[in-house]
Design a protein around this motif. Structure first.
Motif, mmCIF file in Angstrom:
data_model
loop_
_atom_site.group_PDB
_atom_site.id
_atom_site.type_symbol
_atom_site.label_atom_id
_atom_site.label_comp_id
_atom_site.label_asym_id
_atom_site.label_seq_id
_atom_site.Cartn_x
_atom_site.Cartn_y
_atom_site.Cartn_z
ATOM 1 N N PHE A 1 0.792 -1.225 0.000
ATOM 2 C CA PHE A 1 0.000 0.000 0.000
ATOM 3 C C PHE A 1 0.830 1.284 0.000
ATOM 4 O O PHE A 1 0.339 2.318 -0.421
ATOM 5 C CB PHE A 1 -0.948 0.017 1.214
ATOM 6 N N ASP A 2 2.034 1.244 0.496
ATOM 7 C CA ASP A 2 2.798 2.474 0.676
ATOM 8 C C ASP A 2 3.845 2.717 -0.399
ATOM 9 O O ASP A 2 4.544 3.714 -0.369
ATOM 10 C CB ASP A 2 3.472 2.481 2.058
ATOM 11 N N HIS A 3 3.981 1.811 -1.340
ATOM 12 C CA HIS A 3 4.995 1.930 -2.391
ATOM 13 C C HIS A 3 4.328 1.823 -3.755
ATOM 14 O O HIS A 3 3.276 1.209 -3.898
ATOM 15 C CB HIS A 3 6.054 0.837 -2.249
ATOM 16 N N GLU A 4 4.956 2.385 -4.769
ATOM 17 C CA GLU A 4 4.439 2.298 -6.144
ATOM 18 C C GLU A 4 4.823 0.962 -6.750
ATOM 19 O O GLU A 4 5.926 0.483 -6.510
ATOM 20 C CB GLU A 4 4.997 3.451 -6.982
ATOM 21 N N ARG B 1 0.850 1.262 -6.129
ATOM 22 C CA ARG B 1 -0.001 1.019 -4.970
ATOM 23 C C ARG B 1 -1.184 0.142 -5.364
ATOM 24 O O ARG B 1 -1.563 0.075 -6.529
ATOM 25 C CB ARG B 1 -0.501 2.341 -4.399
ATOM 26 N N ALA C 1 -6.140 2.497 -3.148
ATOM 27 C CA ALA C 1 -5.551 2.264 -1.827
ATOM 28 C C ALA C 1 -6.070 3.244 -0.775
ATOM 29 O O ALA C 1 -6.463 2.827 0.323
ATOM 30 C CB ALA C 1 -4.026 2.326 -1.914
ATOM 31 N N ALA D 1 -0.155 -0.721 6.822
ATOM 32 C CA ALA D 1 -0.011 0.400 5.890
ATOM 33 C C ALA D 1 -0.216 1.740 6.588
ATOM 34 O O ALA D 1 -0.986 1.854 7.556
ATOM 35 C CB ALA D 1 -1.006 0.263 4.740
ATOM 36 N N HIS E 1 -3.832 -5.466 -6.908
ATOM 37 C CA HIS E 1 -3.125 -4.752 -7.972
ATOM 38 C C HIS E 1 -3.621 -5.256 -9.325
ATOM 39 O O HIS E 1 -4.105 -6.383 -9.434
ATOM 40 C CB HIS E 1 -1.613 -5.008 -7.878
#
Length: 181
Positions: free
Chosen positions: A15-18, A20, A24, A67, A139
């Motif tokens: 959730f916190d990184h590309e 996402r 999200a 997250a 995703h």
């Protein structure tokens, strides 16, 4: 019927990184609303965290943490798992039995893996289920977008009548938690 809220695998690594997870921020907002409503009714809130022996989801790593933006509270319950099934080798069923829970509200990540598998396992264990239709995500995949995958799960899981328990889908805003006494 006593209820518990399961929030599955909403962890920093997804959730916190590309890139996402799809929607999200909206999903996190809905999860926080569900958790607040559950707590207000005395419903247990269970945060399930997937882990692996190696990166990126090594227990305790930055990616393994919940997250950013989630409103997890110290009195909530936390469960570690190593498979897509939140019941397998975790003690979840025993804990739910101790609480007298007969119904689960399920939300989180990943729609086609841990949400699907845990929902089926919960039904096999005899729990009635409400799948928060707009509070689970994934995703995009090569074969389908995250939105298509979520729609597929929302359409397919309620049709699994052979378990003998209801599997319903409801938008997060439509889910009410009865007072657990």
């Amino acid at each position: 019927m006593k209820t518990a809220l399961l929030i599955i695998d909403v962890q920093s690594g997804m959730f916190d990184h590309e890139p996402r997870a799809d929607q999200a921020d909206a999903v996190i907002a809905r999860l926080n609303q569900l958790a607040a409503a559950a707590r207000a009714a005395g419903t247990p809130v269970v945060w399930v965290q997937h882990e692996r022996a190696s990166a990126p989801l090594t227990h305790g790593s930055a990616e393994w943490q919940l997250a950013r933006g989630l409103d997890a509270q110290p009195d909530d319950h936390y469960l570690r798992k190593t498979t897509p099934d939140s019941f397998l080798r975790t003690g979840l069923h025993q804990q739910l039995q101790q609480w007298g829970v007969g119904q689960l509200v399920i939300a989180g990540y990943a729609s086609e893996f841990c949400i699907d598998t845990t929902t089926r396992s919960a039904a096999a264990h005899g729990y009635a289920i409400i799948l928060a239709s707009d509070a689970h995500t994934t995703h995009d995949k090569d074969h389908a977008s995250a939105a298509q995958i979520r729609a597929h799960e929302n359409a397919t899981l309620p049709k699994l009548g052979s378990f003998g328990v209801p599997i319903l889908t409801r938008a997060a805003a439509e889910i009410a938690f009865p007072a657990n006494t």
